[in-house]
Design a protein around this motif. Structure first.
Motif, mmCIF file in Angstrom:
data_model
loop_
_atom_site.group_PDB
_atom_site.id
_atom_site.type_symbol
_atom_site.label_atom_id
_atom_site.label_comp_id
_atom_site.label_asym_id
_atom_site.label_seq_id
_atom_site.Cartn_x
_atom_site.Cartn_y
_atom_site.Cartn_z
ATOM 1 N N TYR A 192 -8.206 -8.830 -2.678
ATOM 2 C CA TYR A 192 -7.948 -8.587 -4.100
ATOM 3 C C TYR A 192 -6.718 -9.371 -4.560
ATOM 4 O O TYR A 192 -6.692 -9.958 -5.655
ATOM 5 N N LEU A 217 0.828 -1.209 0.000
ATOM 6 C CA LEU A 217 0.000 0.000 0.000
ATOM 7 C C LEU A 217 0.863 1.260 0.000
ATOM 8 O O LEU A 217 0.370 2.349 -0.295
ATOM 9 N N TYR A 257 -10.225 3.705 -2.908
ATOM 10 C CA TYR A 257 -9.316 4.644 -2.271
ATOM 11 C C TYR A 257 -9.947 6.001 -1.986
ATOM 12 O O TYR A 257 -9.419 6.772 -1.202
ATOM 13 N N THR A 272 -7.687 -5.146 0.436
ATOM 14 C CA THR A 272 -6.564 -5.219 -0.496
ATOM 15 C C THR A 272 -6.006 -6.634 -0.573
ATOM 16 O O THR A 272 -5.670 -7.130 -1.657
ATOM 17 N N ASP A 283 -8.367 -0.773 -7.683
ATOM 18 C CA ASP A 283 -7.748 -2.015 -7.229
ATOM 19 C C ASP A 283 -6.235 -1.880 -7.404
ATOM 20 O O ASP A 283 -5.682 -2.221 -8.445
#
Length: 510
Positions: free
Chosen positions: A130, A45, A357, A127, A282
């Motif tokens: 994903y 991230l 986001y 996250t 994503d």
């Protein structure tokens, strides 16, 4: 006591909740804070966070690196400084905060902190899910659908629950050794990402004005160390009180600063040639698209592992915070409650929300204000407090030492609230230019536009608390009693005259 000592073995369930750790059960060294914060910050991230510096702030690469160094090292130096309180009091940060705000007054900061933790966990969980979906698509040829999404969420949450449920000793062990594995995988991935950088655009990018650099520091600080500032003591509470405080500061700053500067700088490099990373709904898939196909599997494993290392720390702290908030449950049960709420948040982000986001950035913008206000008050209190009464921290009675006036230390509570108001006046929370959630009347001033509302909040909280302290009779009375206290905190341990100023190496400037 035997049970609590056994619970500090790797693989055993930690039975201690928020009650202070006696000196006889303290162990470890300052280097543990290095591994704790290194592990918390090796998730990928950091790449989209760095990408925003170039895509949205217009910084060139040299400015972005400078911003990363100041924002990451500086904010985690603050985390290390606040973790000294954990070493002094042997309790989680928000439990120690009862001595500052009062038993009832501490409810506000504790609730905000818990919400912050849940938000970070939801971001990490989403996250990671994903990443797992992408990994399954490569290995098994599956396509994303609702049942598979739920399975991926549950797998990550189960891994988090296992580590966070076991507790402190297991977390500290995993932080060190898993960091080697996933850290090396991240370095491998980063090496291939560097090969995709458009160096011509990077080297010829114009410099942004100073205001953009200042704003960038605020973005990085708010998105990294400020979010962890009220958790440092949670991991330092088992450390012996004779460890110099300066070592905790250095270990925390370097532990988090090294991976963050590398990841943020690389994200800035990537965004200089392609702004899509900063705008990706994503980010895992966006980064994966930049790599050769054969690198996808190790990359996705590294992404999953890095997010897991960060998430189990957040969930562990959230469990302690929930117990401090007043939930009458064991630490392990509090962790499970937190996990269930995180699952609901992950389902919302992945199956309902259209933007990932956008809400994340808005969440950071809003919660940075009350968290920073707490940091300002708590930091000032640390300059005058070297001892936390272990029995009083757990005493809910009106006659308790930290009850103050009706359960409130009004000097701390008023300072916290006033700083929040000022910070919100300078804050604008939005997911896009057309979707503004909140806009303070001074959010478009120089301070507001450059994202410095959180910094003003810190200053207002610290100054207000310093000025109001002499007027708070209940707090002054408690300080007079404290002058005669005799650490260590363990009532069963031998006691003797104590230096009210604390060890010289850990004294903080007044």
């Amino acid at each position: 006591m035997a049970d609590s000592k056994r619970s500090e073995l790797v693989g055993a369930v930690e039975t201690r909740g928020i009650e202070p750790v006696p000196d006889t059960e303290r162990h470890g060294h300052a280097g543990q804070m290095f591994w704790t914060w290194f592990a918390a910050n090796i998730s990928l991230l950091g790449l989209p966070l760095g990408a925003t510096l170039v895509a949205f702030r217009g910084l060139n690469i040299w400015q972005a690196v400078l911003v990363a160094v100041i924002g990451a090292f500086g904010s985690f130096a603050l985390v290390g400084a606040l973790s000294i309180a954990g070493k002094r009091g042997g309790a989680p940060a928000l439990t120690l905060s009862r001595a500052v705000f009062g038993r009832r007054g501490n409810t506000g900061p504790t609730l905000v902190t818990w919400i912050s933790r849940v938000g970070w966990e939801t971001v990490n969980t989403t996250t990671a899910a994903y990443a797992l979906l992408s990994l399954m698509a490569i290995v098994f040829g599956t396509k994303q659908n609702t049942p598979l999404t739920l399975v991926c969420l549950l797998v990550f949450i189960a891994c988090t629950l296992l580590i966070s449920g076991l507790g402190h000793a297991t977390i500290m062990w995993i932080n060190k050794w898993a960091t080697y594995v996933f850290g090396l995988l991240n370095l491998l991935v980063m090496a291939f990402l560097v090969a995709t950088v458009d160096w011509a655009k990077v080297l010829h990018a114009p410099a942004a004005p100073l205001s953009a650099v200042i704003a960038g520091v605020g973005v990085i600080a708010a998105g990294t160390g400020i979010g962890w500032a009220n958790a440092g003591a949670d991991y330092a509470r088992y450390l012996p009180r004779n460890i110099p405080g300066g070592r905790l500061v250095l270990a925390s700053a370097w532990g988090a600063g090294i991976p963050l500067v590398l990841l943020i700088s690389l994200g800035s490099l990537l965004s200089a040639g392609d702004a899509s990373l900063a705008q990706a709904s994503d980010p895992v898939a966006a980064i994966d698209a930049m790599l050769p196909s054969w690198m996808s599997v190790p990359y996705l494993i590294a992404a999953f592992g890095g997010l897991l290392l960060s998430n189990h720390l957040s969930v562990y702290s959230a469990g302690l915070t929930l117990v401090t908030l007043g939930v009458r449950a064991k630490r392990t049960v509090a962790v499970a409650i937190d996990i269930v709420i995180t699952l609901a948040g992950g389902i919302y982000f992945m199956l309902i929300a259209k933007d990932f986001y956008g809400p994340f950035t808005t969440f950071l913008t809003i919660l940075a204000v009350p968290i920073t206000a707490w940091v300002g008050v708590f930091a000032v209190d640390m300059t005058r407090r070297r001892f936390y009464d272990p029995k009083a921290l757990m005493d809910p009675r009106r006659s308790g030492r930290y009850w103050y006036n009706g359960g409130f230390a009004w000097s701390a509570c008023v300072s916290w609230f006033a700083a929040i108001v000022v910070g919100l006046l300078l804050t604008e929370a939005k997911t896009s230019d057309t979707d503004v959630w909140f806009s303070g009347p001074f959010s478009h001033s120089w301070l507001g536009t450059n994202g410095l509302g959180w910094a003003v909040t810190f200053v207002v909280a610290a100054v207000a608390y310093r000025l109001l302290l002499p007027l708070d009779r209940a707090v002054r009375a408690e300080a007079a009693v404290r002058a005669n206290d005799t650490p260590p905190a363990d009532p069963a341990a031998p006691t003797g005259p104590a230096d009210p100023a604390g060890p010289a190496e850990e004294r903080m400037p007044a």
